[in-house]
Write a protein that holds these residues in place. Structure first.
Motif, short mmCIF file in Angstrom:
data_model
loop_
_atom_site.label_atom_id
_atom_site.label_comp_id
_atom_site.label_asym_id
_atom_site.label_seq_id
_atom_site.Cartn_x
_atom_site.Cartn_y
_atom_site.Cartn_z
N GLY A 29 33.41 -18.97 25.33
CA GLY A 29 32.66 -19.15 26.58
C GLY A 29 32.21 -17.81 27.15
N ARG A 32 29.33 -16.38 25.13
CA ARG A 32 28.05 -17.06 25.40
C ARG A 32 27.49 -16.62 26.75
N ARG A 33 28.39 -16.47 27.75
CA ARG A 33 27.96 -16.05 29.09
C ARG A 33 27.33 -14.65 29.02
N GLU A 35 25.99 -13.26 26.37
CA GLU A 35 24.72 -13.37 25.63
C GLU A 35 23.59 -13.86 26.56
N MET A 36 23.91 -14.82 27.43
CA MET A 36 22.90 -15.34 28.37
C MET A 36 22.49 -14.26 29.37
N MET B 226 35.35 -27.65 28.18
CA MET B 226 35.01 -26.23 28.01
C MET B 226 34.20 -26.00 26.74
N ARG B 229 30.70 -27.29 27.12
CA ARG B 229 29.92 -26.35 27.93
C ARG B 229 29.47 -25.16 27.06
N ASN B 230 30.41 -24.63 26.24
CA ASN B 230 30.08 -23.50 25.35
C ASN B 230 28.97 -23.88 24.37
N TRP B 233 25.60 -24.03 26.08
CA TRP B 233 25.11 -22.66 26.26
C TRP B 233 24.59 -22.11 24.93
N ARG B 234 25.35 -22.34 23.82
CA ARG B 234 24.96 -21.82 22.50
C ARG B 234 23.57 -22.35 22.12
N ILE B 237 20.83 -20.74 24.26
CA ILE B 237 20.58 -19.36 23.80
C ILE B 237 19.70 -19.38 22.55
N GLN B 240 16.17 -20.24 23.55
CA GLN B 240 15.52 -19.11 24.23
C GLN B 240 15.11 -18.02 23.22
N ARG B 241 16.01 -17.75 22.26
CA ARG B 241 15.70 -16.72 21.25
C ARG B 241 14.50 -17.15 20.40
#
Lengths: 58, 252
Positions: A29, A32-33, A35-36, B226, B229-230, B233-234, B237, B240-241
């Motif tokens: 986590g 990733r945070r 990286e963002m 958790m 959520r990770n 986000w992955r 990302i 976005q990339r």
């Protein structure tokens, strides 16, 4: 306590696996945070946040 | 009207952004409650009486049995998510079964190791290839296979669909694990807590067992939230990339 070796090894192995799992999830986590935040700093945003940002400016 | 409100609330939750907001609010409470339950459960696990036959080795039950329950519950959660992937093609369902697989593998590993450490003093052997032990070992291998499959494909939605099919085929193993002690001769004891005629286990052992089971279950849902959520986000990302790379190539 009888059979202490078997009991403490069981609890020890369980604690090791559980804490490794928690640490892996937390560290993933954080990575990733980070990286963002790097992408945000480089000006790369999600389309929805870009349009929200532009909407606010307008 | 109430039904439509319930559906709206549910579909609100299925939105990844709303899921992230809910996770941020719930996670601290879930983690706190989980720690409290583990503290009570572990205190009871080491202060209650030993069994008249098994002696103190009965204390291994307080970690072995909840881990074994969780290994099956986690797979059931994955099977429900797999239905979400195949029927509704929902990305949050993809994220859910991908995030749950490593957790299920870890709980199954705990059940296998603690079972072996309990088996040696009680049965006189670390391992036997009987129905219960073998079917749980197969469950562990299936978790590893699903993790490997998810990592082998670059396209997450394609990986999710293939994994979902494998998860649903593998679900046949769950009733086999549960009823293996009734259908075949095995060294493993039959069910003594979840039975049609009620638990046959003494209250002295049932109390710490149930508290540890609730603590483990809460730990699973906390870590699952958790990990989901990770994963969200992955994926954001990666998108976005990809978009940044596309924009850069257009500019060149």
């Amino acid at each position: 306590m009888s059979h202490a070796f078997y009991i403490y090894t069981s609890y020890g192995v369980t604690a090791l696996i559980t804490f490794s799992l928690i640490a892996w999830t937390v560290l993933d986590g954080r990575a990733r945070r980070r990286e963002m935040a790097e992408l945000e700093a480089a000006g790369i945003r999600r389309r929805s946040s870009v349009s929200a940002h532009e909407g606010k400016q307008a | 009207m109430t039904e439509s409100l319930a559906i709206t609330k549910f579909s609100d939750l299925a939105n990844p952004t709303r899921f992230l907001a809910l996770a941020a609010r719930l996670l601290p409470w879930m983690a706190g409650l989980c720690c409290l339950l583990f503290a009570i459960g572990l205190y009871l696990a080491f202060t209650t009486e030993g069994d008249y036959q098994q002696g103190d080795t009965v204390r291994i039950m307080y970690i072995h049995v909840p881990a074994a329950w969780l290994s099956m519950m986690c797979y059931s959660v994955m099977a429900l998510s797999a239905i979400g992937t195949l029927v509704w093609r929902h990305p949050l369902a993809d994220v859910s079964h991908k995030a749950a697989a490593p957790l299920g593998a870890a709980f199954t590993l705990i059940a296998l190791i603690t079972g072996s450490l309990w088996g040696k003093p009680m049965w006189g052997t670390w391992w036997v290839w009987d129905a219960r032990l073998t079917s749980v070992f197969i469950l562990f291998l299936m978790y590893l296979g699903i993790i490997a499959l998810n990592r082998a494909m670059d396209d997450p939605s394609k990986a999710a669909r293939v994994s979902a099919v494998l998860i649903l085929i593998g679900f046949v193993n769950i009733p086999i694990i549960k009823f293996s002690v009734d259908w075949w001769n095995t060294l493993h004891q039959p069910a003594s807590v979840i039975r049609m005629d009620g638990p046959t286990i003494d209250g002295e052992f049932l109390r710490p067992l149930l508290i540890m089971a609730i603590a483990y279950t809460l730990l699973f849902f906390t870590l699952h939230m958790m990990a989901m959520r990770n994963e969200i986000w992955r994926r954001r990302i990666a998108t976005q990339r990809r978009m940044a790379a596309r924009t850069a190539s257009r500019e060149v």
